[in-house]
Design an enzyme around this catalytic site. Structure first.
Site, PDB file in Angstrom:
ATOM      1  N   ARG A 227       0.838  -1.210   0.000  1.00 26.28           N
ATOM      2  CA  ARG A 227       0.000   0.000   0.000  1.00 26.28           C
ATOM      3  C   ARG A 227       0.866   1.251   0.000  1.00 26.28           C
ATOM      4  O   ARG A 227       2.012   1.243   0.446  1.00 26.28           O
ATOM      5  CB  ARG A 227      -0.966  -0.016   1.182  1.00 26.28           C
ATOM      6  CG  ARG A 227      -0.371   0.339   2.501  1.00 26.28           C
ATOM      7  CD  ARG A 227      -1.435   0.366   3.605  1.00 26.28           C
ATOM      8  NE  ARG A 227      -0.779   0.486   4.879  1.00 26.28           N
ATOM      9  CZ  ARG A 227      -0.399   1.654   5.425  1.00 26.28           C
ATOM     10  NH1 ARG A 227      -0.627   2.787   4.796  1.00 26.28           N
ATOM     11  NH2 ARG A 227       0.217   1.686   6.589  1.00 26.28           N
ATOM     12  N   HIS A 228       0.273   2.325  -0.498  1.00 27.16           N
ATOM     13  CA  HIS A 228       0.948   3.610  -0.496  1.00 27.16           C
ATOM     14  C   HIS A 228       0.980   4.131   0.939  1.00 27.16           C
ATOM     15  O   HIS A 228      -0.001   3.996   1.657  1.00 27.16           O
ATOM     16  CB  HIS A 228       0.207   4.585  -1.406  1.00 27.16           C
ATOM     17  CG  HIS A 228       0.991   5.820  -1.720  1.00 27.16           C
ATOM     18  ND1 HIS A 228       1.121   6.854  -0.835  1.00 27.16           N
ATOM     19  CD2 HIS A 228       1.710   6.165  -2.801  1.00 27.16           C
ATOM     20  CE1 HIS A 228       1.882   7.790  -1.367  1.00 27.16           C
ATOM     21  NE2 HIS A 228       2.260   7.407  -2.572  1.00 27.16           N
TER      22      HIS A 228
END
Lengths: 391, 391
Positions: A227-228
């Site tokens: 995930r960012h």
């Protein structure tokens, strides 16, 4: 239009990866690349697995279309040939350990004095200056020291290597930039230049948010899995048949995502109403979305998300990526011919699409070690007598 | 020597990451970069965390030294200014969704007809051709589709994102190559060219062993954590104070490693006597090595390995990487000045070292939105009257 580097001759002393990928790109721009290899074994990657009929698929994918001549740069006869090659060259590339070329009498000081228009491109682990200039490095050493491994991996988990060898490849890409900039400058100054690329420098240069976060907050980020770190939802999700990505970069996209998932009210839930709130509740939101997405295959969700303008895509294996219709439509997967013209291997296409630059349907063979000796010597002789005959 | 791109003017319509990193590199080569931003908000990354005194450290690290002018390309007055800028430009860069420039009347067909020497560099998620040319993409979408996530992560674990945004950054690096190649070609042809970079293409192009393995064996590789898939030992190991890398690329290095670890006999153990045997017993070997390395800190092992010529290095956080003496000696960590000249942020240095190209000790400020309007307009007027006055 002719290719941008038509007529440019590159003498390529490089081996393994960082240098050879740079030489491939110069060849894609139209340069003639003459690979000078160590007699006997040649480029180490000729012995790298996997093999097909005794030939390295790895070597084939990174050396197609180059010519090969084997020269021992410590023998007088071969040095004479090498000197003649230099006399016809625009560019020389090398990725030896710093000092090697000086030891051979072919350091930049000597070469620029003898061949003032020559562009000399070097790539090494740590560069040709600084306290550790002489040390050896491999891709993983600079991935580790440069910080990229510390931000790659599962949240709270150990550091993970980037699957592609970006320690080498990013450096090779900067080397191409340097060579092209130096050729452009040569047209004005009449003089070549030396380009000195450090694989470690390149690792620093390809990082953005981790540098900004570290220097602005004093706290370096760690890995965040798939995930960012600061945008939510912006990660992989499980469908019934595998992983796909949802990249909801702002509130409007998040609202459209909720619609696509059949849960339009979720966008107004205070726990998810802003990116800050979504980041705070990232794990809850992931579970809630996956509770929905696990029920259907990826194709279902990708169609639904795309219909709502939500950036998305499958997590593809390399086999899937190489069969992706968009990748194929862009001519990015090309057969590499064997020396008899048969398609034998596969290589990536040229990612730099320029109007008028031809897109070949196949790659020429990777050279047999020393396989172009006679052709190169004939070419040398012809070039030299052309010059001698010139008015 | 003047900088390679001295005198080159780049009109930079790009935002966020893939385009701005390309523009930074052209500026590092000496080009003047005029960033044309949307009035009101400008580049989205002006609002990206982290902030320092209200300004984005992210924006500062990726836009230093550019000039900013805010133009609404749908308003007649601003279009007139933009047309004048194009009249003075060598390069235009954009990373809009494909079709946007055509919709504005500034597509390649129009621009090349009006400004035949203009080099037009575009970067987009999937490129300007192919069935999915129009679709939006973010970094993670192309990391996923391009296959790199499938080979990054823990062995047997889920796909992991590469911590640095190489989906954007690799594409930006290829854009720089394309622009430089087109400028070089323009000196011969008298004409510009369009460069069309796809972020997805770039992900295919930066992979090597995964492409070779997939196409030669039919089986795509999966993730292998922090170790190389086909060389052993070539991975991270734990010391008493953290992780470091051992990269033993061949039998000779492995023998020296065994000596450095105080276990010279290990090199003759049939379980570890060849790379093939070591790959087969990779997990056992890792446990045996870590049983030793856990007893001492990294500095101890790195000194011992380096004394024996074994490539090694610490796994560094970004904070450690940015304080690494070799990185600092290469001028790779630079203060970005605030508009009042005070060092306010930090940015990476130029990784492309070219003889004669000055290495600045600091980066100029990132521009205030529209902060250079008056200066740009004055410069335009001066350039236009120079031309008018020319004989």
């Amino acid at each position: 239009m002719s290719a941008p580097l038509d007529g440019i001759v590159v003498i390529d002393l490089t081996h393994v990866l960082a240098g050879p990928v740079a030489a491939i790109q110069l060849a894609d721009f139209g340069a003639t690349v003459i690979k000078v290899e160590r007699p006997g074994t040649g480029d180490d990657t000729r012995a790298f697995p996997p093999f097909k009929e005794g030939e390295s698929a790895y070597f084939a994918a990174l050396n197609h279309g180059k010519k090969s001549i084997a020269l021992d740069l410590k023998s007088a006869g071969d040095r004479a040939v090498f000197d003649r090659l230099l006399g016809q060259a625009d560019v020389i590339l090398e990725n030896f350990r710093p000092g090697t070329m000086e030891g051979l009498g072919y350091g930049w000081a000597e070469l620029s004095a003898r061949f003032p228009r020559l562009v000399y491109g070097a790539v090494s682990g740590f560069g040709h200056t600084g306290p550790e200039a002489g040390k050896p490095a491999y891709d993983m050493v600079v991935q580790a020291r440069g910080g990229v491994m510390s931000i790659t991996g599962e949240e709270g988990g150990p550091p993970v290597r980037v699957g592609a060898s970006i320690g080498d490849i990013a450096a090779g890409m900067y080397l191409v930039q340097g060579v092209l900039a130096a050729l452009y400058a040569r047209d004005r100054s009449g003089r070549g230049a030396k380009i000195d690329i450090s694989m470690l420098d390149a690792q620093i240069a390809i990082q953005e948010h981790s540098l900004a976060i570290t220097t602005a907050t004093g706290t370096p980020p760690g890995p965040t899995g798939a995930r960012h770190p600061t945008i939510t939802p912006f990660s992989t999700f499980r469908a019934s048949d595998g992983f796909f990505v949802i990249a909801a970069g702002n509130d409007a996209i998040f609202a459209r995502l909720c619609t696509a998932l059949g849960q339009p009210d979720l966008a107004n839930d205070p726990r998810f109403a802003s990116n800050a709130a979504r980041c705070e509740n990232v794990h809850l939101l992931k579970r809630m979305i996956e509770a929905l997405t696990l029920a259907e295959p990826r194709a279902h969700w990708i169609a639904a998300l795309e219909a709502n303008g939500v950036p998305t895509g499958r997590v593809q294996t390399m086999a899937e990526a190489l069969a992706d219709p968009q990748v194929l439509a862009r001519n990015m997967v090309l057969p590499v011919e064997a020396t008899d013209g048969r398609p034998a291997f596969v290589a990536a296409g040229n990612p730099v699409k320029i109007t008028g630059l031809a897109e070949p349907a196949a790659r020429q063979p990777a050279p047999v070690l020393d396989g172009d000796r006679e052709a190169v010597l004939r070419w040398l002789q012809a070039r030299e007598s052309d010059r001698a005959d010139a008015p």
